[in-house]
Scaffold this active site. Structure first.
Site, PDB file in Angstrom:
ATOM      1  N   LYS A   4       0.830  -1.203   0.000  1.00 47.15           N
ATOM      2  CA  LYS A   4       0.000   0.000   0.000  1.00 47.15           C
ATOM      3  C   LYS A   4       0.863   1.251   0.000  1.00 47.15           C
ATOM      4  O   LYS A   4       0.638   2.199  -0.756  1.00 47.15           O
ATOM      5  CB  LYS A   4      -0.938  -0.013   1.204  1.00 47.15           C
ATOM      6  CG  LYS A   4      -2.006   1.069   1.140  1.00 47.15           C
ATOM      7  CD  LYS A   4      -2.973   0.934   2.314  1.00 47.15           C
ATOM      8  CE  LYS A   4      -4.055  -0.086   2.037  1.00 47.15           C
ATOM      9  NZ  LYS A   4      -3.964  -1.329   2.762  1.00 47.15           N
TER      10      LYS A   4
ATOM     11  N   ARG B  73      -3.652   2.846   8.174  1.00 40.91           N
ATOM     12  CA  ARG B  73      -3.976   1.633   7.430  1.00 40.91           C
ATOM     13  C   ARG B  73      -2.770   0.708   7.351  1.00 40.91           C
ATOM     14  O   ARG B  73      -1.632   1.154   7.246  1.00 40.91           O
ATOM     15  CB  ARG B  73      -4.449   1.981   6.012  1.00 40.91           C
ATOM     16  CG  ARG B  73      -5.595   2.973   5.981  1.00 40.91           C
ATOM     17  CD  ARG B  73      -5.959   3.393   4.562  1.00 40.91           C
ATOM     18  NE  ARG B  73      -6.734   2.381   3.888  1.00 40.91           N
ATOM     19  CZ  ARG B  73      -7.076   2.455   2.600  1.00 40.91           C
ATOM     20  NH1 ARG B  73      -6.696   3.493   1.864  1.00 40.91           N
ATOM     21  NH2 ARG B  73      -7.806   1.517   2.043  1.00 40.91           N
TER      22      ARG B  73
ATOM     23  N   GLY C  77      -8.138  -7.381   3.371  1.00 32.51           N
ATOM     24  CA  GLY C  77      -9.039  -7.475   4.498  1.00 32.51           C
ATOM     25  C   GLY C  77      -8.507  -8.223   5.698  1.00 32.51           C
ATOM     26  O   GLY C  77      -9.203  -8.382   6.697  1.00 32.51           O
TER      27      GLY C  77
ATOM     28  N   ARG D   1      -0.785 -47.009 -16.644  1.00 31.25           N
ATOM     29  CA  ARG D   1      -1.032 -48.039 -15.636  1.00 31.25           C
ATOM     30  C   ARG D   1      -1.867 -49.150 -16.270  1.00 31.25           C
ATOM     31  O   ARG D   1      -2.803 -48.887 -17.014  1.00 31.25           O
ATOM     32  CB  ARG D   1      -1.773 -47.450 -14.440  1.00 31.25           C
ATOM     33  CG  ARG D   1      -1.097 -46.243 -13.805  1.00 31.25           C
ATOM     34  CD  ARG D   1      -1.931 -45.743 -12.634  1.00 31.25           C
ATOM     35  NE  ARG D   1      -1.474 -44.467 -12.108  1.00 31.25           N
ATOM     36  CZ  ARG D   1      -1.907 -43.278 -12.509  1.00 31.25           C
ATOM     37  NH1 ARG D   1      -2.836 -43.206 -13.467  1.00 31.25           N
ATOM     38  NH2 ARG D   1      -1.441 -42.175 -11.977  1.00 31.25           N
TER      39      ARG D   1
ATOM     40  N   ARG E 200       3.660 -49.279 -17.897  1.00 35.64           N
ATOM     41  CA  ARG E 200       4.179 -49.926 -16.687  1.00 35.64           C
ATOM     42  C   ARG E 200       3.577 -51.313 -16.560  1.00 35.64           C
ATOM     43  O   ARG E 200       2.356 -51.481 -16.595  1.00 35.64           O
ATOM     44  CB  ARG E 200       3.838 -49.104 -15.442  1.00 35.64           C
ATOM     45  CG  ARG E 200       4.410 -49.719 -14.158  1.00 35.64           C
ATOM     46  CD  ARG E 200       4.053 -48.898 -12.928  1.00 35.64           C
ATOM     47  NE  ARG E 200       2.626 -48.996 -12.598  1.00 35.64           N
ATOM     48  CZ  ARG E 200       2.056 -48.316 -11.609  1.00 35.64           C
ATOM     49  NH1 ARG E 200       2.777 -47.479 -10.882  1.00 35.64           N
ATOM     50  NH2 ARG E 200       0.769 -48.453 -11.363  1.00 35.64           N
TER      51      ARG E 200
ATOM     52  N   GLU F  27      11.733 -46.088  -7.558  1.00 37.31           N
ATOM     53  CA  GLU F  27      10.791 -45.813  -6.468  1.00 37.31           C
ATOM     54  C   GLU F  27      11.189 -46.500  -5.174  1.00 37.31           C
ATOM     55  O   GLU F  27      10.458 -46.467  -4.187  1.00 37.31           O
ATOM     56  CB  GLU F  27       9.376 -46.236  -6.883  1.00 37.31           C
ATOM     57  CG  GLU F  27       9.294 -47.657  -7.381  1.00 37.31           C
ATOM     58  CD  GLU F  27       7.950 -47.999  -8.012  1.00 37.31           C
ATOM     59  OE1 GLU F  27       6.936 -47.388  -7.630  1.00 37.31           O
ATOM     60  OE2 GLU F  27       7.934 -48.881  -8.894  1.00 37.31           O
TER      61      GLU F  27
ATOM     62  N   SER G  13      12.218 -43.589 -14.574  1.00 33.10           N
ATOM     63  CA  SER G  13      11.096 -42.712 -14.251  1.00 33.10           C
ATOM     64  C   SER G  13      10.867 -42.785 -12.745  1.00 33.10           C
ATOM     65  O   SER G  13      10.613 -43.866 -12.212  1.00 33.10           O
ATOM     66  CB  SER G  13       9.835 -43.129 -14.995  1.00 33.10           C
ATOM     67  OG  SER G  13       8.780 -42.237 -14.700  1.00 33.10           O
TER      68      SER G  13
ATOM     69  N   GLY H 200       9.172 -42.885  -9.450  1.00 30.92           N
ATOM     70  CA  GLY H 200       7.847 -43.087  -8.860  1.00 30.92           C
ATOM     71  C   GLY H 200       7.865 -42.504  -7.458  1.00 30.92           C
ATOM     72  O   GLY H 200       8.130 -43.204  -6.480  1.00 30.92           O
TER      73      GLY H 200
ATOM     74  N   ASN I 278       5.658 -41.370  -5.438  1.00 34.89           N
ATOM     75  CA  ASN I 278       4.680 -41.745  -4.412  1.00 34.89           C
ATOM     76  C   ASN I 278       5.285 -42.817  -3.499  1.00 34.89           C
ATOM     77  O   ASN I 278       5.341 -42.660  -2.274  1.00 34.89           O
ATOM     78  CB  ASN I 278       3.398 -42.273  -5.050  1.00 34.89           C
ATOM     79  CG  ASN I 278       2.719 -41.247  -5.935  1.00 34.89           C
ATOM     80  OD1 ASN I 278       2.956 -40.056  -5.813  1.00 34.89           O
ATOM     81  ND2 ASN I 278       1.894 -41.715  -6.850  1.00 34.89           N
TER      82      ASN I 278
ATOM     83  N   CYS J 130       7.021 -39.704 -12.705  1.00 35.01           N
ATOM     84  CA  CYS J 130       5.624 -40.018 -13.009  1.00 35.01           C
ATOM     85  C   CYS J 130       4.764 -40.121 -11.754  1.00 35.01           C
ATOM     86  O   CYS J 130       3.598 -40.501 -11.835  1.00 35.01           O
ATOM     87  CB  CYS J 130       5.510 -41.293 -13.837  1.00 35.01           C
ATOM     88  SG  CYS J 130       6.141 -42.762 -12.985  1.00 35.01           S
TER      89      CYS J 130
END
Length: 881
Positions: free
Chosen positions: A22, A92, A101, A559, A615, A744, A763, A765, A767, A831
């Site tokens: 501001k 302000r 806000g 998959r 895969r 992975e 690749s 993996g 997860n 991936c």
């Protein structure tokens, strides 16, 4: 003495971190020669010092404030605290990044019992007491922390007795009564000394930096201390939009924040002050009304607004006040717009010569791209069913949302945490409602306009919102709203349409949004910049089709498990699992191959000409058999029916299920381990893949085929399944395919050099790699302890949504380095779900991956995020919104 206060003459508008957004905007406008009320800024450094000193102002701060006030008095010709010629100021907040806000503001500071009398004589009585009652309310709520409802109830009571529809209809005598009653509420806590008022107000604004709503907003928007650490305080000479009907206040955008159309867009309220517009207390007029009623003022605003847009190269959100026919600008900041408007304006500004393509790309965030995929109300369904909206408001933030009506933010959070979808319904929202915004599917208010708090925050966080639906009468105490004779109670399902402003009773189906041409043009510019390739994860031909439409350059993870789960195939695959020997297993697999081939061919046709990475089978076999509990129930039923043959069959299945049971199946007999012990499964899959590829070639089409082996931890696993399952089939059918592996498993990262001698591509993996690195079960962590880890600061973010650079990321970096040391041509991608996360994509760029693969709807996000990674390397500035 450290300088903590800067007048507009002294300040540098480029220093947002010191002056706050501001303050920097006010100084910029002042130095551009625009009509800005003079003022000064207390810096963010003063705020940090305030907290270092245990929430006490720095020792010499008020001395610097007094010195700056003398400058302000010289600029205005008025004196702070002088009844004969009083100077009133606004106080302000202003953080380095916009937090609409979330922090506090106090207007009309410096008035007291003596000054209100002299102000009444200099102007008129009604105006003077309107100013005083506004200040008393703001001081009471902001500085003293009193409930705003106390003041609202007094005002509403006086209005009801007068028969006044709005506060502007109150007389001077009415306002005197309001002031008297407000002062009774405040008692001796209200100081008559203007300097004490100012000191307390500065402290209150600093404290608002750590108010629950501000802390929540920063956390939700990932505003870390390196981005913004403390708020500035702006002390500005008051100008008055409430001096009569030739005065007013408003907010405008230099372009339509909902559509991006290049027209002035905004609202104003005659005879009002700025907080009236933002708070949605009265429904304002549109800026087009001002153009018709006062074209001279509209022209001034237009020219000033477009000048600021040219200077800042951004759509501007501007607050203004008109005092007796003179225009003043009170704030300018980069406008918060809908995703549609953000993308359109970025592209339009390149066409207009205001921006380069790189600058335009930097102005669009990945979440803006996601936002363009918002669902819309299915208009065909609405027409066919003859459904009419029960109410209409302003289309403040796009998207369609359905949920159960709730009437306060805490209830929204509580219901959402137990899995309910909710719509937050309020007369008007306030900053303290912000946690409810994040929990709700959408927001509905009966008051307010396109620049009200609800509108601004909803657009900022991407929630659908309908505001100013004036036919709705909300009763928060009874937890219901009424539209004529219709009553909607808490828990009833409603649907709001943030594209049209319509409100419907019940659930209305949604349909896919139509994407504007600018969406595709912007992504083409991203493709010109990015280095990372972008592919898609897919299970079905429909996934592949969507991914290709969104610009995927191939499938990085196809998959195959879904192919086995369809009912007619599941029965065959269960025979594979139940087989007593290889021959019996092969016989069952032969029946599966035509089904698998058909699925592969459909997807290959969609991805013609691109690279497809298939895969091989990954999950544990027990997932494809009934559970122990289900089998026991069925055995009991068969016995009751006297079906001995069925009992024997089910008992043999139960025996096999128990044989396959594992203590930790996700780390058990799955992936490549299954391929080693049962190579005929991988052999059958490879045959289906190769035959589908040959059929594609017969159709005169081609693609680049890759076969990926999951869950590898040792190079000898790859060698074994290549020699015993994959290569013999490919050589027999004369099909060429690259053979690679998912990385992975932690050991795979650490031995990636050896694995790279057997694999043609990697690749990640991520997860499973994240699960293995943290020993967290992804399926359980969300319900068990992730919330506690985030709440208690043990983790900064959910590591299954965004990459952990220090642990998982370091393993990836090691694997890249080792893999390429053994095979410099090794292709490496990612991936896991992290492949669609912008923060993770930038990391993938930095460590030298070749591509990311994401779910189909995240492909556009990945294209933009990959371009952003390059732009940051080049030092392109990314604006703060």
């Amino acid at each position: 003495m450290k300088k903590l206060v800067y007048t507009y003459d002294e300040a540098d508008p480029r220093n947002r971190k010191l002056l706050g957004g501001k303050g920097a905007g006010l100084v910029l406008m002042y130095k551009q020669g625009l009509p800005v009320p003079p003022g000064f800024t207390i810096t963010t450094e003063a705020c940090r010092e305030f907290y270092r000193r245990g929430e006490n102002l720095p020792e010499d701060l008020m001395d610097q404030v007094r010195e700056a006030m003398r400058w302000l008095e010289s600029k205005t010709g008025k004196r702070f605290g002088d009844p004969s010629n009083p100077l009133l100021v606004s106080v302000r907040s202003g953080a380095p990044v916009s937090m609409p806000g979330m922090m506090d503001t106090i207007l009309n500071l410096g008035i007291n019992d003596e000054i209100v009398e002299s102000l009444a004589k200099m102007t008129d009585e009604r105006f003077a007491y309107d100013v005083y009652r506004r200040f008393l309310q703001m001081f009471g709520t902001t500085v003293l922390g009193l409930d705003r409802k106390i003041f609202d109830d007094i005002l509403e009571e006086v209005k009801a007795r007068r028969g006044a529809k709005t506060d502007a209809d109150l007389t001077a005598e009415d306002l005197k009564e309001v002031v008297r009653r407000y002062k009774e509420v405040l008692g001796d806590r209200f100081p008559q000394d203007p300097w004490k008022q100012l000191e307390l107000a500065i402290e209150a604004v600093f404290r608002s930096w750590n108010s629950p709503r501000a802390v929540y907003y920063r956390k939700a928007n990932r505003i870390t201390p390196d981005i913004a650490d403390g708020t500035a305080v702006n002390v500005v000479a008051m100008v008055y939009g409430n001096m009569g009907w030739d005065s007013g206040t408003g907010v405008l955008f230099t372009r339509d924040p909902a559509t991006g159309e290049n027209v002035l867009y905004g609202e104003f309220l005659p005879n009002a002050q700025g907080e009236d517009v933002v708070a949605g207390i009265r429904t304002p007029k549109s800026i087009e009304d001002l153009r018709r009623e006062r074209p001279d003022l509209y022209r001034q605003l237009y020219e000033m607004a477009k000048k600021l847009e040219r200077v800042k190269k951004e759509v501007q959100d501007i607050e203004f006040t008109i005092e007796r026919g003179k225009v003043y600008l009170l704030q300018t900041r980069n406008g918060k717009m809908t995703p549609l408007a953000r993308v359109r304006t970025a592209v339009d500004m390149v066409r207009e010569g205001l921006l380069t393509k790189e600058e335009a790309l930097a102005r669009v965030k990945p979440e803006h791209i996601t936002g363009l995929l918002y669902p819309r109300i299915d208009e065909r369904y609405v027409r066919e069913k003859g459904i009419e909206p029960v109410a209409r408001g302003l289309n403040a933030s796009p998207g369609a949302a359905t949920g159960r009506a709730v009437f306060d933010a805490d209830t929204a959070v509580e219901w959402a945490e137990r899995g309910e979808k909710v719509i937050l319904v309020r007369e008007e929202t306030k900053p303290e409602d912000v946690h409810g915004f994040y929990s709700a599917q959408g927001i509905l208010t009966s008051r307010g306009g396109m620049t009200s708090h609800a509108s601004v925050v909803a657009r900022a966080i991407g929630k659908p919102a309908v505001v100013g639906a004036e036919d709705i009468r909300i009763d928060p105490e009874r937890r219901e709203f009424r539209i004529g004779d219709l009553v909607v109670r808490e828990g009833d399902v409603i649907t709001i349409d943030g594209f049209t402003g319509n409100v419907y009773l019940g659930e209305i189906p949604t349909a896919k949004s139509e994407l504007p041409e600018e969406f595709f043009e912007l992504l083409r510019w991203a493709d010109e910049v990015r280095r990372l390739g972008v592919r898609a994860n897919a299970d079905t031909p429909e996934d592949a089709r969507i991914a290709r439409e969104f610009g995927a350059e191939g499938i990085g993870l196809l998959r195959t498990e879904r192919m086995f789960r369809q009912p007619e195939r599941l029965e065959i695959f269960q025979r594979v699992i139940m087989a007593e020997d290889k021959e019996e297993r092969r016989e069952a697999l032969e029946q599966l191959i035509p089904h698998l081939r058909k699925d592969f061919l459909e997807i290959f046709r969609v991805m013609e000409g691109l690279k497809v990475t298939v895969r091989l089978f990954d999950p544990p076999l027990h997932e494809f058999l009934p559970s122990t509990e289900e089998l026991l129930e069925r055995i009991c039923e068969a016995r009751l029916q006297g079906d001995d043959e069925e009992v024997r069959r089910l008992e043999s299945v139960l025996k096999r299920v128990r044989e396959l049971r594992e203590a930790n199946p996700m780390m058990g007999h799955r992936g490549v381990r299954l391929g080693v012990t049962n190579p005929e499964i991988y052999e059958a899959q490879t045959r289906a893949i190769a035959e589908a590829y040959l059929e594609l070639r017969k159709e005169g089409k081609d693609l680049q085929l890759q076969i990926m082996i999951p869950q590898v931890c040792d190079y000898r696993e790859i060698r074994y399944v290549k020699e015993h399952a994959i290569k013999p089939v490919l050589e027999e059918l004369g099909v060429g395919a690259a053979i690679g592996t998912m990385i992975e498993v932690v050991r795979a990262c650490l031995t990636a050099d050896k694995i790279a001698e057997e694999a043609e591509f990697f690749s990640f993996g991520t997860n499973d790699l994240t699960q293995g690195t943290f020993t967290f079960s992804r399926d359980d962590v969300e319900n068990k302890f992730m919330h506690d880890y985030l709440e208690k600061g043990i983790l900064d973010f959910d590591v299954f949504q965004s990459l952990d650079f220090d642990g998982v990321g370091e393993l990836m970096r090691i694997a890249v380095e080792k893999g390429r040391s053994a095979n410099p041509e090794l292709e490496i991608g990612i991936c896991g779900e992290h492949g669609g996360d912008p923060r993770s994509i930038e990391f993938c760029h930095r460590i030298g991956l070749d591509y990311v693969s994401a779910s189909p709807y995240r492909v556009p996000v990945a294209r933009l995020a990959a371009a952003h990674a390059v732009l940051r390397e080049r030092g392109v500035e990314f604006p703060a919104y």
